[in-house]
Design a protein around this motif. Structure first.
Motif, mmCIF file in Angstrom:
data_model
loop_
_atom_site.group_PDB
_atom_site.id
_atom_site.type_symbol
_atom_site.label_atom_id
_atom_site.label_comp_id
_atom_site.label_asym_id
_atom_site.label_seq_id
_atom_site.Cartn_x
_atom_site.Cartn_y
_atom_site.Cartn_z
ATOM 1 N N ALA A 18 0.880 -1.169 0.000
ATOM 2 C CA ALA A 18 0.000 0.000 0.000
ATOM 3 C C ALA A 18 0.916 1.217 0.000
ATOM 4 C CB ALA A 18 -0.913 0.018 1.228
ATOM 5 N N PRO A 19 0.410 2.377 -0.405
ATOM 6 C CA PRO A 19 1.267 3.565 -0.423
ATOM 7 C C PRO A 19 1.827 3.882 0.955
ATOM 8 C CG PRO A 19 -0.776 3.966 -1.608
ATOM 9 C CD PRO A 19 -0.951 2.662 -0.904
ATOM 10 N N THR A 20 3.114 4.233 1.005
ATOM 11 C CA THR A 20 3.753 4.592 2.271
ATOM 12 C C THR A 20 3.994 6.097 2.314
ATOM 13 O OG1 THR A 20 5.998 4.274 1.418
ATOM 14 C CG2 THR A 20 4.909 2.355 2.352
ATOM 15 N N PHE A 21 3.790 6.681 3.505
ATOM 16 C CA PHE A 21 4.064 8.107 3.720
ATOM 17 C C PHE A 21 3.467 8.956 2.585
ATOM 18 C CE2 PHE A 21 7.633 5.723 5.595
ATOM 19 C CZ PHE A 21 7.434 6.049 6.932
ATOM 20 N N MET A 22 2.178 8.695 2.293
ATOM 21 C CA MET A 22 1.571 9.304 1.109
ATOM 22 C C MET A 22 1.584 10.827 1.176
ATOM 23 S SD MET A 22 -2.116 8.620 -0.637
ATOM 24 C CE MET A 22 -1.505 7.165 -1.455
ATOM 25 N N ARG A 23 1.257 11.397 2.333
ATOM 26 C CA ARG A 23 1.209 12.859 2.413
ATOM 27 C C ARG A 23 2.587 13.467 2.139
ATOM 28 N NH1 ARG A 23 -2.527 11.212 6.213
ATOM 29 N NH2 ARG A 23 -4.597 12.164 6.018
ATOM 30 N N ALA A 24 3.627 12.842 2.709
ATOM 31 C CA ALA A 24 4.978 13.349 2.486
ATOM 32 C C ALA A 24 5.355 13.259 1.015
ATOM 33 C CB ALA A 24 5.980 12.580 3.344
ATOM 34 N N ARG A 25 4.933 12.176 0.357
ATOM 35 C CA ARG A 25 5.253 12.035 -1.068
ATOM 36 C C ARG A 25 4.495 13.059 -1.909
ATOM 37 N NH1 ARG A 25 8.330 7.664 -1.995
ATOM 38 N NH2 ARG A 25 8.458 6.146 -0.303
ATOM 39 N N GLY A 49 11.925 9.010 -4.936
ATOM 40 C CA GLY A 49 12.322 7.644 -5.223
ATOM 41 C C GLY A 49 11.141 6.692 -5.181
ATOM 42 N N PRO A 50 11.364 5.456 -5.603
ATOM 43 C CA PRO A 50 10.277 4.468 -5.636
ATOM 44 C C PRO A 50 9.698 4.221 -4.244
ATOM 45 C CG PRO A 50 12.223 3.694 -6.843
ATOM 46 C CD PRO A 50 12.644 4.913 -6.096
ATOM 47 N N ASP A 51 8.417 4.028 -4.201
ATOM 48 C CA ASP A 51 7.732 3.710 -2.947
ATOM 49 C C ASP A 51 7.834 2.205 -2.724
ATOM 50 O OD1 ASP A 51 6.004 3.230 -0.857
ATOM 51 O OD2 ASP A 51 4.366 4.437 -1.659
ATOM 52 N N PRO A 52 8.489 1.757 -1.643
ATOM 53 C CA PRO A 52 8.620 0.316 -1.416
ATOM 54 C C PRO A 52 7.297 -0.375 -1.128
ATOM 55 C CG PRO A 52 9.367 1.543 0.500
ATOM 56 C CD PRO A 52 9.138 2.546 -0.584
#
Length: 269
Positions: A117-124, A131-134
């Protein structure tokens, strides 16, 4: 053999759900599957060893897909192997990470797995992370998933993910209240053509079965059941019944809806 579904354990703080008395008569031939955010394969080696020892002490075998709060780099340190028809990473004898894009055969059923699932979406979204989202599957994982589904003619008994197809998230949060992600969009297109009986997911910290009419409206008719798992243990058996482990009040955060469509908007507490 019994199979139970859980989700969003979030490390030792909420692991009581995995030690519920209803699970104590199980054996290592039985499975408890966590639909993401097990969060017990820690970055700290001592904490990780203690968490794994605790899981090993449980009477059953723990299987899990990844969520958006895992230590992805640590998971990748464990060797990849073949198990029950799909690829896994064996954390310990009875703790197994089910890799993305795989089809496993368990107790005569087929399970398709696509964690993440998306990680740290707000920061991204704010440009603070690059960089790629793991938490997002790679192109190679997507391609392997589609090859594996093609081999089984796009038909499986169960789907195990952390997040839900993008269009169906509206059935939990309300129309327009979703985060767009490549994984959610891919799950949308996959769900539209996949023949499955039951789709289990976590991530949203609620227990509900999605409204069948709402699913048909968004994906077309003829789809299986979508169940979001959180505080309730779900036993996969002939009746597919819920088992309520009555967690401590501190665990009953967010919202719980069972056996019926959730409201269009989750109520505020």
């Amino acid at each position: 053999m019994s199979i139970y579904l859980a989700s969003d354990i979030h490390g030792p703080a909420y692991r009581e759900r995995l030690a519920d008395p209803s699970l104590q008569d199980l054996t290592k031939d039985d499975y408890v599957i966590v639909c993401g955010d097990l969060e017990m394969i820690d970055l700290d080696e001592d904490a990780r060893a203690a968490n794994i020892a605790w899981l090993e002490a449980q009477p059953y075998t723990t299987l899990f897909v990844d969520g958006n709060h895992e230590e992805y780099a640590v998971l990748e340190q464990y060797p990849e192997s073949e198990w029950m028809g799909g690829k896994d990473r064996r954390i310990s004898p009875s703790v197994v990470f089910l890799m993305r894009g795989q089809v496993f055969q368990l107790e005569g059923r087929t399970f398709f797995t696509m964690g993440g699932a998306p990680t740290f979406m707000r920061a991204r979204l704010m440009g603070l992370l690059e960089g790629p989202d793991p938490g997002m599957p790679t192109d190679a994982e997507i391609a392997e998933a589609e090859r594996n589904l093609e081999r089984c003619s796009w038909r499986v008994d169960c789907v195990l993910t952390h997040c839900v197809p993008l269009s169906l998230a509206e059935l939990i949060f309300g129309e327009g209240k979703t985060f767009v992600s490549p994984l959610g969009e891919w799950l949308d297109s996959t769900a539209a053509k996949l023949d499955f009986g039951h789709w289990f997911f976590g991530h949203y910290h609620c227990d509900c079965q999605l409204d069948a009419d709402g699913v048909a409206e968004r994906l077309g008719p003829g789809h299986g059941t979508f169940t979001c798992v959180f505080n309730l243990l779900h036993r996969l058996d002939d009746g597919a019944t819920f088992r309520d482990p009555t967690p401590p009040s501190s665990l009953r955060r967010r919202h719980v809806f069972v056996d019926g469509p959730p409201p269009s908007l989750l109520p505020k507490q």
